[in-house]
Design an enzyme around this catalytic site. Structure first.
Site: not given
Ligand code: NAP
Length: 458
Positions: A230, A264
């Site tokens: 991720e 993110c």
């Protein structure tokens, strides 16, 4: 000196140091995780679910302590820290409730045998490598589904998150997870590589930067272990039209400045059609300038410091470079004149494909606004980066917005919202944002032996 420290980014003062793992203990950690796995995989599924449910309860009971720890170690404002602790509890509870069903054996068409079934079995000890930006949420979305499946975990948290890492381990053990089923380690990168290489370890999940992801995935590949990554993002927020520009810019600013922009999936690039552009930039600048930046423990603070002095300096350098290369600075663009890792909310425009900022992720409170003259141009710009985490489209015409969303090269596309994460929704990206999925049933499918059992009487 150990590299694991609590270095309060609000004051710049190092408050605590934590002893790192010794090289001599790396093999023993892997062996303990293997012993823990053998015990845990034979623990009945309902018992594992009970541990998760108890963990959720303890998170809620110790919410103030958990919340304060991350405000201190990475500067998250109190309300946001409280919200993260609750989300972590919700994820544990979701897997406690839905995990047993997701592990049910599936009966197939026998296809020539008496019986063909698919069982869902754990694979073994896993290594988790986690970042500091959501110290609980990132860890829990990997740990909760994998403990439910029956895997054991060796967890290496970010070196500035040692205090929250210890709390998480303590809570899981208090909830009934055996010591060797969840092992927190203050490990170095080379020790992480040794752990991944250890024959008992079956996989690794990393949330973090592309550089760390590539390094960990390379080690995993060399040893034929599965990895889930991720990684970063530079998510587009595409504005097609709005009935209420003030509301749109309020939401845009909140989404971008939440967690001091260190998410993110924060909307790092605002892509706005020509006719709305001037009004949007003016509104966004107004919102950024209205934000209260200060002590994250103060309930009136909207935005705290960045997670560390070095993180703040990195963002400052990216903004300075953008301006030197010709971008227009509308507000911010400077470190705040006080102790700690504070940086002013910043709006940039006029970024072109020749500038570094066009392709980079800026992991801080910086909104980049792009002007486009058509939907096609908006989509082309949105997809013209290496990342593919998430993206959002904003319009009163839902059908049109869905068509645009369907053209985005991302793992998560939103219409009239940005970045929603819930225990039952998949989370993950494509392209350089990584591979694999966390949360929901998808998060329970990454490190599972989908095992066929076929029975024939003749
Ligand atoms: P980072 O520097 O990559 O650190 C993440 C973790 O990896 C930390 O535990 C770090 O340890 C460790 N690490 C770094 N290099 C390593 C190596 N060679 N081998 C093993 N471990 C290594 O990332 P960060 O600066 O903390 O986090 C920011 C990045 O994470 C951003 O790019 C952000 O977009 C991304 N992120 C992605 C998601 C997602 O879900 N896609 C979510 C959150 C953040 P140390 O702390 O000890 O260096």
């Amino acid at each position: 000196m150990s590299t694991y420290v609590t270095a309060n980014p609000t004051t710049g003062v190092t408050e605590r140091e934590f002893p790192g793992l010794s090289d001599d203990d790396v093999r023993a950690v892997a062996q303990r995780a293997d012993a823990g796995f053998r015990q845990w995989r034979d623990t009945p599924v309902p018992k594992r679910a009970e541990v998760l449910a108890r963990t959720a309860e303890i998170y809620e009971k110790r919410a103030d302590e958990l919340s304060a720890a991350i405000t201190t170690e990475m500067g998250k404002p109190k309300a946001q820290a409280d919200g993260e602790v609750q989300l972590a509890a919700d994820i544990y509870r979701w897997y406690a409730e839905h995990g047993p069903d997701l592990l049910e054996t599936e009966t197939l068409d026998p296809q020539g045998a008496d019986e063909s079934i698919v069982q869902r079995r754990p694979v073994g000890p896993l290594v988790g490598v986690m970042p500091w930006n959501y110290p609980y949420y990132q860890v829990v979305r990997f740990v909760a589904p994998n403990l439910m499946v029956g895997n054991s975990i060796i967890l290496k948290h970010a070196s500035i998150c040692a205090a929250s890492a210890q709390l998480m381990a303590e809570i899981l053990h208090e909830a009934g997870a055996p010591d060797d089923v969840y092992i927190n380690v203050f490990a170095s990168s080379s020790q992480v590589a040794d752990l991944i290489a250890d024959p008992v370890v079956q996989g690794v999940s990393l949330t973090g930067s592309e550089k760390a992801g590539a390094s960990v995935a390379q080690t995993a590949a060399e040893h034929l272990k599965k990895s889930v990554l991720e990684l970063g993002g530079s998510d587009p927020f595409i504005l097609l039209d709005t009935a209420d520009m003030a509301r749109t810019t309020t939401i845009a600013a909140q989404a971008r400045l939440s967690n001091a922009g260190q998410a993110c999936n924060s909307p790092k690039r605002f892509i706005v059609l020509d006719e709305l552009y001037e009004e949007f930039v003016e509104g966004l600048v107004g919102q950024f300038e209205a934000v209260t930046v200060g002590d994250p423990a103060d309930p009136d603070t909207d935005m705290g410091p960045l997670s560390s002095i070095s993180a703040r300096d990195g963002v400052a350098e990216q903004v300075d470079t953008a301006v030197k290369q010709g971008a227009t600075l509308h507000t911010g663009g400077k470190k705040l004149d006080r102790d700690g890792a504070f940086y002013a909310p910043t709006v940039l425009t006029g970024i072109t494909s020749e500038m570094d900022a066009y392709a980079e992720e800026i992991f801080g409170p910086v909104g980049m606004v792009y002007r486009v003259s058509s939907i096609d141009e908006a989509v082309e710009l949105a997809n013209d980066v290496g990342f593919g985490l998430s993206g959002s489209v904003w319009s009163t015409d839902l059908g049109k917005a869905q068509q645009v969303a369907d053209r985005l090269e991302v793992g998560m596309a939103y219409i009239n919202e940005h970045g929603t994460t819930l225990p039952g929704l998949p989370f993950g990206g494509v392209k350089r944002s990584g591979y694999g999925r966390e949360l929901g049933r998808w998060g329970m499918g990454e490190f599972v032996n989908t095992r066929l059992r076929r029975t024939s009487s003749k």
